[in-house]
Design an enzyme around this catalytic site. Structure first.
Site, PDB file in Angstrom:
ATOM      1  N   GLY A   1      47.903  30.622  31.852  1.00 32.28           N
ATOM      2  CA  GLY A   1      49.026  31.438  31.395  1.00 32.28           C
ATOM      3  C   GLY A   1      48.640  32.913  31.391  1.00 32.28           C
ATOM      4  N   GLY A   2      49.292  33.655  30.517  1.00 33.59           N
ATOM      5  CA  GLY A   2      49.035  35.094  30.441  1.00 33.59           C
ATOM      6  C   GLY A   2      47.605  35.425  30.086  1.00 33.59           C
TER       7      GLY A   2
ATOM      8  N   GLY B   1      41.165  54.268  63.144  1.00 27.68           N
ATOM      9  CA  GLY B   1      41.376  54.496  61.716  1.00 27.68           C
ATOM     10  C   GLY B   1      40.250  53.913  60.886  1.00 27.68           C
ATOM     11  N   ALA B   2      39.659  52.833  61.400  1.00 28.58           N
ATOM     12  CA  ALA B   2      38.587  52.189  60.639  1.00 28.58           C
ATOM     13  C   ALA B   2      37.387  53.118  60.503  1.00 28.58           C
ATOM     14  CB  ALA B   2      38.193  50.884  61.308  1.00 28.58           C
TER      15      ALA B   2
END
Ligand code: HXC
Length: 518
Positions: A172-173, A407-408
């Site tokens: 859960g949370g 870009g790498a």
């Protein structure tokens, strides 16, 4: 017996009873699941005799569903401080033997107290999680308690190292506290993390899956990347926490501890001169390079099983703690994809927040093309890594071993994006793209118009391109790298660069906070 002796006797008994948590039967059940108790875990974690416990007598204040009948001292969590290798840490360990370690308002008050103390003292916080989630009988009080813990996780982020170890259920949370911390460890087979358990998954989606497949250690270490480490056992997990701390400073205003080494800074390694294959499409193992250049060949890897095409982890170089980021040509040719970008970006940001210099080893053919990557937002995810390097003000030393395309190249801590000292091996190829791709784009028309000579055109232009770009000299000519170095000398050149940068000062413009592409 005097009143005083009587009081002391009562205290001793009450302490002994509190130390038993939920009692011998539940301790036995815990052991039968192959799990240690909260106190046994803390004993393994902390230096012998260093544990200073707080709030041993705090009790829950719930009056629903029979809870009013039992008020165990300590209420499901053991909190305090102690030392690891002589260095102060604050700790909490949820005690599954008391109401399944579920989080009551009282438990949250105990945890937030050590969170506040850790932040004030500038010392790391370690949480050992083993809990059934929000204490159902307490309703909104338990939820409020989680929110108060999360708030402190957020405020402490980037100020003190925060480490979460999952040693049982975490559902859960409750998963969001570990997710907000810097490092999450899980124990294989006895821990799991998920937002909704198998039963809910089945009723909502029809999918049938068990705890392990849904949120076990291996799943989070390899597939989701939520866990940075998947330990073989609780002992292994605790050993990993101790090792990890050895590379980290106590807080963002300190440096990581210096580690003495007998490994000479000037050590050269001739094998590195032959490690890059002549064929640019052939792989080699980047681990060999990392182990060769770091002190004593010791590399502490983070996120080992996730996005293996990039390697991140800690080492020492010349006694200094460093963060290593390295493309791995042996996996997917070292390409950058969504997972690799996310993994490396988070690591770079951690190192930057905690004054740990970055050493980047580059051999990257580019970003992974394709719809899967584009639909998954490789643009935004790649930007995370670009952003992380660009904003980092710690010393940054980069060595380009072979490919640094497109870009790498820019993303991987290039000089123009505030890299401090950038070296290249003679085998480096710094270019917009590889030779084949470039010729196919530039000479497509010529080759199509003259199919008979297409191969000859291709070969000639490829040679021309390779002479121009498939080496580091063009970049060196223009000052885009600082030097071309012999591979065998990499260790001492990097250590010398780090020494040079030890006093580096760099500021960012004043701002409330940044808006990095999340
Ligand atoms: C109160 C709980 C509890 C809980 C377990 N117990 N979870 N008590 N609140 N959340 C108690 C059990 O009643 C039992 O008490 C003891 O702990 C041990 O639990 P068992 O079920 O016997 O253990 P086991 O078989 O190992 O199963 C563990 C478990 C299961 C899988 C965790 O207990 C379970 O499913 N619990 C509920 C999980 C859950 O749904 N939690 C809420 C999640 S939502 P006795 O007295 O018999 O020993 C949430 C919201 C947080 O947490 C939001 C934050 C933002």
């Amino acid at each position: 017996m005097s009143l005083q002796t009587d009081n002391i006797q009562k205290l001793v008994e009450r302490r002994a009873s509190a130390r038993l948590g939920g009692g011998p039967k539940r301790i036995e059940a815990q052991h039968a699941k192959g799990k240690l108790t909260a106190r046994e875990r803390l004993e393994l974690l902390l230096d012998q005799g260093s544990f200073e416990e707080f709030d041993m007598f705090m009790q829950h204040r719930c009056t629903n569903f029979g809870m009013e009948k039992e008020h165990p001292d300590g209420d499901g969590v053991v909190t305090g401080c102690g030392t690891i290798d002589g260095r102060l840490v604050y700790v909490y360990a949820q005690d599954f033997t008391v109401s399944g370690g579920s989080l009551s308002k009282t438990m949250s008050e105990k945890i937030t107290k050590v969170q506040d103390m850790a932040l004030r003292a500038g010392a790391p916080l370690i949480g050992l999680n083993d809990s059934g989630g929000a204490r159902i009988q307490e309703g909104i009080d338990a939820l409020a308690g989680y929110a108060e813990i999360f708030e402190r996780n957020i405020l402490a982020s980037g100020v003190i190292p925060q480490i979460s170890c999952i040693m049982g259920p975490c559902a859960g949370g409750a998963v969001y506290s570990p997710a907000l911390t810097d490092f999450t460890l899980m124990v294989k087979n006895t821990s799991y993390m998920y937002l909704t358990g198998p039963a809910v998954v089945k009723s909502v989606t029809g999918e049938q899956v068990d705890h392990e497949q849904l949120g076990g250690a291996s799943v989070h270490a390899a597939k989701s990347g939520v866990a940075h480490f998947a330990a073989e056992s609780e002992q292994d997990a605790i050993g990993t926490i101790k090792q990890l701390l050895g590379y980290l400073p106590q807080n963002n205003l300190e440096s990581a501890p210096y580690r003495e080494t007998a490994d000479p800074s000037g050590r050269v390694d001739d094998t590195l001169n032959g490690i890059v294959p002549d064929n640019p499409n052939k792989a080699y193992d980047m681990y060999g390079v990392i182990r060769s250049i770091v002190d004593d060949g010791t590399f502490f890897e983070v996120h080992k099983a996730f996005a293996k095409n990039i390697i991140v982890g800690f080492a020492h170089m010349g006694g200094r703690s460093v963060g290593i980021v390295a493309n791995q040509p042996a996996v997917l040719a070292g390409v950058l994809d969504i997972g690799a970008s996310r993994k490396a970006a988070r690591f770079v940001r951690f190192c930057d927040a905690f004054n740990i210099p970055l050493v980047t080893l580059v051999d990257v053919p580019g970003f992974l093309p394709g719809t899967q990557q584009e639909y998954g937002a490789i643009i935004a995810n790649g930007a995370k890594l670009l952003y992380a390097y660009g904003e980092a003000t710690v010393p940054k030393v980069t060595v380009t071993l072979r490919k640094a395309y497109g870009g790498a190249h820019i993303v991987m801590s290039c000089k123009q994006l505030r890299g401090d000292i950038n070296y290249a091996w003679p085998s480096a190829q710094i270019a917009v793209m590889g030779a084949d791709g470039a010729v196919n784009v530039l000479y497509a028309k010529e080759m199509k118009e003259d199919p008979q000579h297409a191969k000859a055109i291709f070969d000639e232009k490829k040679k021309e391109y390779e002479e121009l770009f498939s080496n580091p000299y063009q970049a060196a000519q223009k000052g885009y790298i600082d030097d071309i170095i012999e591979p065998r000398n990499t260790r001492f050149r990097v250590i010398r660069a780090l020494e040079q940068l030890a006093g580096k000062r760099q500021e960012l413009p004043a701002k409330k906070h940044d808006n990095l592409p999340l």
